[in-house]
Design an enzyme around this catalytic site. Structure first.
Site, PDB file in Angstrom:
ATOM      1  N   GLY A 253       0.795  -1.227   0.000  1.00  0.00           N
ATOM      2  CA  GLY A 253       0.000   0.000   0.000  1.00  0.00           C
ATOM      3  C   GLY A 253       0.821   1.268   0.000  1.00  0.00           C
ATOM      4  O   GLY A 253       0.644   2.122   0.891  1.00  0.00           O
TER       5      GLY A 253
ATOM      6  N   GLY B  27       0.520   3.912  -1.747  1.00  0.00           N
ATOM      7  CA  GLY B  27      -0.330   5.095  -1.786  1.00  0.00           C
ATOM      8  C   GLY B  27      -0.888   5.464  -0.426  1.00  0.00           C
ATOM      9  O   GLY B  27      -1.077   6.650  -0.116  1.00  0.00           O
ATOM     10  N   ASP B  28      -1.148   4.460   0.416  1.00  0.00           N
ATOM     11  CA  ASP B  28      -1.636   4.748   1.765  1.00  0.00           C
ATOM     12  C   ASP B  28      -0.602   5.538   2.557  1.00  0.00           C
ATOM     13  O   ASP B  28      -0.935   6.496   3.262  1.00  0.00           O
ATOM     14  CB  ASP B  28      -1.953   3.448   2.496  1.00  0.00           C
ATOM     15  N   MET B  29       0.668   5.109   2.467  1.00  0.00           N
ATOM     16  CA  MET B  29       1.707   5.793   3.222  1.00  0.00           C
ATOM     17  C   MET B  29       1.997   7.181   2.653  1.00  0.00           C
ATOM     18  O   MET B  29       2.287   8.121   3.394  1.00  0.00           O
ATOM     19  CB  MET B  29       2.981   4.961   3.258  1.00  0.00           C
TER      20      MET B  29
ATOM     21  N   ALA C  17      -0.723   9.251   3.957  1.00  0.00           N
ATOM     22  CA  ALA C  17      -0.532   9.450   5.397  1.00  0.00           C
ATOM     23  C   ALA C  17       0.501  10.530   5.670  1.00  0.00           C
ATOM     24  O   ALA C  17       0.302  11.396   6.536  1.00  0.00           O
ATOM     25  CB  ALA C  17      -0.103   8.136   6.046  1.00  0.00           C
TER      26      ALA C  17
END
Length: 766
Positions: free
Chosen positions: A541, A543-545, A548
């Site tokens: 993931g 893109g999540d980080m 974030a």
């Protein structure tokens, strides 16, 4: 905020992000072995003033004295602003917030090692996750390793400013590119910590969620059927409507465990369904059905994305030789500056007076008393789940924020409740590895937000929090009576960060997204394709980080400014902002030509080569002719005097010779040899390597141990931003579900045992 930019490629993104916050950035140019392309120079340095003439120590000291933040990067031995008196690393400019980004950090046995993006991605474990089974590893495209390092540098700058406001002094802040990467692998290392295994290359098939890239009739889409049960039932209904569900309507496939075990067959049926439709039609229907499907966009098509266009995401860069209205570049992760942002090409400035602002920001008035960490005393209401939001609040917790995490058995966070995300087969909802790693240092309050009493408790908690972070669908908070306007009435000066997949407005505002669909929409997935082949996508993931980190930056920007606000953070925009110069290259006709994975436009050789052992690899990068001569002589390669153009013509031959030479050698020993020659190199690390075998990470304590009440002592990913004056800390393990409900509600809301009992009877605290 005045920023003195002394970065090289390692931290270009950090200085660019500060431009996007409105900072006054003055760059002192550094010598390069090969110049940036026009697109790269415009992307990384637009909006800055540039001092190009040689700047001696005295002139550099004068500039540093005038700056709030100094951002410096490069190999440790080439930094101009650090001292190593008596073995301690200190700043030459102690009054400033001095952020230093190096390949491996300012301490430890490998602090003098070199790295470019490929080598940092290899050393940090990210390169291992990309590529095909049996083939060479490869990192995500567009310099994601160094972009992550730069994002942490920008976060470090704002943490340093906040700490200076509280404590009245500057400090040196150490960011290691290797650690910035190692902290963003999703399960890449923590699977080893919790289960004694690690994910490997799959060619783009996710290990723990049923998502991947599928071939459509005229392109590719990303999507799948993990998440809530509805993701499966609604996809199945869609397929059944056209008679293409085949045997998937049989009752046995409704069992998620059976379906997971039969994933290969399910994917084959889904692939046939997808292949009969256009990519655009699939994405449109997916959005209409609230399913996570997206067309794989390219850098060329990205500027036509109606969601990004409607929200004014793209920046325009103006400059000599460009069209009158400039050229289009990707914008910034959130709208700190009014959109659409317009930047000028980097403009020359004299070393004596380069700033456009009248004075530095200086220390703010009206600050709270000194604290051990920058965010001590700040309370955050965490309404997020899965990865992007929890990663953001994890970072805030590390630096002192009190995180009140709202969760429930009635809204089941997959990282607690999905067996595939617990990492250990015997783990339950409180000790799954995924949740434990990303939620340490938080307090858990169990609230059933499907009940009115639960919502009323939430409203009362919101009135006692400085920051609210949520990743609900647009409009949910408003329906609960917690719109930003209402929050600001309850808590004047509150900061609200909304992390919807594509934002709170725009024609796609209701789109359901996963990390893979955001990567597809952003253009990044398209660049994972090897020449002449289909895109593979990313198997973690990223893109999540990225989102974030943007959320953390948004919170810190407002905290440093001493004001509240509502940040409409689109995870798609955060991901698209990480496309580097891709859009500008398309605009200027500077398309990168990649003939093989891991090659570089300015370095030859540059790649990943096999070393001794089963599936063991080394990454290396040769930036200039002198480094090539040393490498060629050491390896006994022909034509050690070849310049870059000659090496480019012979690149296939050089790669073959290097692969044969490397394959006979131990990877760790070879990396040390090459680093001794001034050649950036590192073993391509697995999750096991990072946790068990990396002496450098061990020396820096990057995997600290916390005592969990169910697991016992367990390692966690460490803190990336290392502050010399106000260091972060891991203070507590992840909470059990609802562990702190009574304590928080008693302390913050003054509820007594009788009131708590009534709430339990109403089903509000579960």
């Amino acid at each position: 905020m005045r920023v003195l930019d002394l970065t090289d490629d390692l931290a270009f993104n950090g200085a660019r992000l500060l431009v996007g916050l409105g900072a006054d950035v003055v760059r002192v140019e550094r010598p390069r072995s090969a110049p940036l392309s026009r697109a790269e120079a415009l992307h990384w340095h637009a909006g800055k003033r540039v001092v190009s003439a040689p700047v001696g120590p005295a002139a550099l000291d004068r500039l540093a004295e005038q700056a709030d933040v100094i951002m410096e990067s490069g190999p440790f031995g080439e930094l101009r602003g650090v001292r190593t008196d008596s073995g301690a690393v200190t700043s030459r400019w102690p009054r400033a917030v001095h952020v230093v980004v190096t390949p491996f950090g300012t301490t430890g046995p490998r602090r003098d090692w070199r790295a470019d993006d490929l080598v940092a991605a290899a050393a940090g474990g990210m390169a291992w996750l990309g590529g095909k089974p049996g083939g060479p590893p490869k990192p995500p495209p567009r310099e994601q390793a160094t972009q992550l390092a730069g994002a942490h540098a920008a976060i470090a700058a704002l943490l340093g400013l906040i700490a200076r406001d509280r404590m009245g002094q500057g400090q040196l802040i150490d960011v290691s590119a290797q650690e910035a990467v190692a902290a963003t692998l999703e399960t890449g290392a923590i699977a080893w910590i919790h289960a004694g295994r690690y994910p490997s290359r799959t060619g783009g098939v996710y290990e723990h969620v049923a998502h991947r890239v599928f071939r459509a009739a005229d392109g590719h889409v990303a999507g799948g059927y993990s998440g809530s049960d509805r993701m499966w039932t609604d996809l199945l209904a869609w397929m059944a409507e056209s008679g293409e569900a085949e045997d998937l309507t049989e009752e046995k496939w409704s069992d998620p465990v059976f379906r997971w075990r039969g994933r290969e067959h399910v994917d084959e049926v889904v692939a046939r369904f997808v292949a009969r439709r256009s990519a655009a039609a699939l994405a449109e229907q997916g959005r209409a059905r609230a399913l996570p499907w997206a067309e794989v966009s390219t850098a060329t098509s990205l500027t036509g994305n109606p969601q990004l266009v409607e929200r004014g995401f793209f920046a325009r860069v103006l400059g000599a030789g460009l069209p009158e209205d400039g050229v289009i570049d990707v914008g910034f992760p959130f709208a700190a500056l009014p959109r659409p942002v317009r930047l000028t090409e980097p403009r020359p400035a004299p070393a004596e007076a380069p700033w456009w602002s009248e004075r530095p920001r200086g220390r703010r008035d009206g600050v709270r008393g000194p604290g051990a960490r920058p965010l001590d005393g700040i309370r955050v209401l965490d309404l997020t789940w899965v990865l992007a939001g929890p990663y953001a609040t994890r970072t805030l917790a590390e630096h002192g924020a009190d995180i009140i995490k709202i969760e429930s058995r009635h809204r089941r966070d997959p990282t607690r409740f999905a067996p595939s995300m617990r990492l250990r087969p015997d783990a339950g909802i409180d000790d799954g590895g995924y949740f434990v790693n990303f939620n340490r240092g938080k307090r858990s309050v169990a609230l059933n937000l499907r009940t009115e009493p639960g919502l009323e408790v939430l409203r009362r908690l919101a009135a006692d929090c400085d920051v609210v972070i949520e990743n609900f669908s647009p409009g949910v908070l408003g329906r609960w009576g917690l719109s930003y306007d209402r929050l600001a009435e309850l808590r004047p000066g509150v900061i609200l960060v909304s992390m919807a997949g594509v934002g709170q407005s725009g024609p796609w505002r209701n789109a359901v997204t996963f990390a893979d669909t955001l990567a597809a929409m952003s253009g990044l997935t398209s660049e994972t394709a090897d020449p002449g082949e289909a895109p593979e996508g990313l198997t973690f993931g990223l893109g999540d980080m990225v989102a974030a980190n943007a959320a953390v930056l948004a919170v810190l920007d407002l905290v440093a400014a001493g004001r509240g606000g509502h940040v409409d953070l689109s995870q798609l925009e955060a991901m698209a902002a990480s496309m580097g110069a891709a859009v500008l290259e398309a605009e200027l006709g500077e398309h990168r030509v990649v003939t093989r994975p891991n090659r570089h436009p300015r370095m030859v050789p540059h790649g990943v080569y096999p070393v001794r052992g089963d599936d063991r690899w080394i990454a290396l990068a040769v930036p200039g002719d002198e480094e090539w001569r040393r490498l060629a002589a050491h390896a006994g390669l022909p034509q050690p005097s070849a310049d870059l153009e000659e090496r480019r013509r012979r690149e296939d031959e050089i790669d073959a010779e290097l692969a044969a030479w490397c394959s006979e050698r131990d990877g760790e020993a070879l990396a040390a040899e090459l680093q001794g020659l001034g050649v950036a190199a590192a073993v391509v690390a697995t999750g096991r390597d990072l946790v068990e075998a990396d002496e450098h990470l061990a020396a820096r304590g990057f995997y600290p141990v916390l005592e969990h009440p169910l697991i016992g002592p367990v390692r966690h990913e460490g803190i990336v931003v290392r502050m010399s004056g106000t260091p972060g800390a891991l203070t507590a393990p992840a909470p059990l579900l609802g562990e702190h409900t009574d304590r928080v509600l008693k302390d913050l809301l003054d509820l007594d045992d009788e009131e708590l009992a009534r709430l339990r009877d109403a089903g509000a605290l579960e």
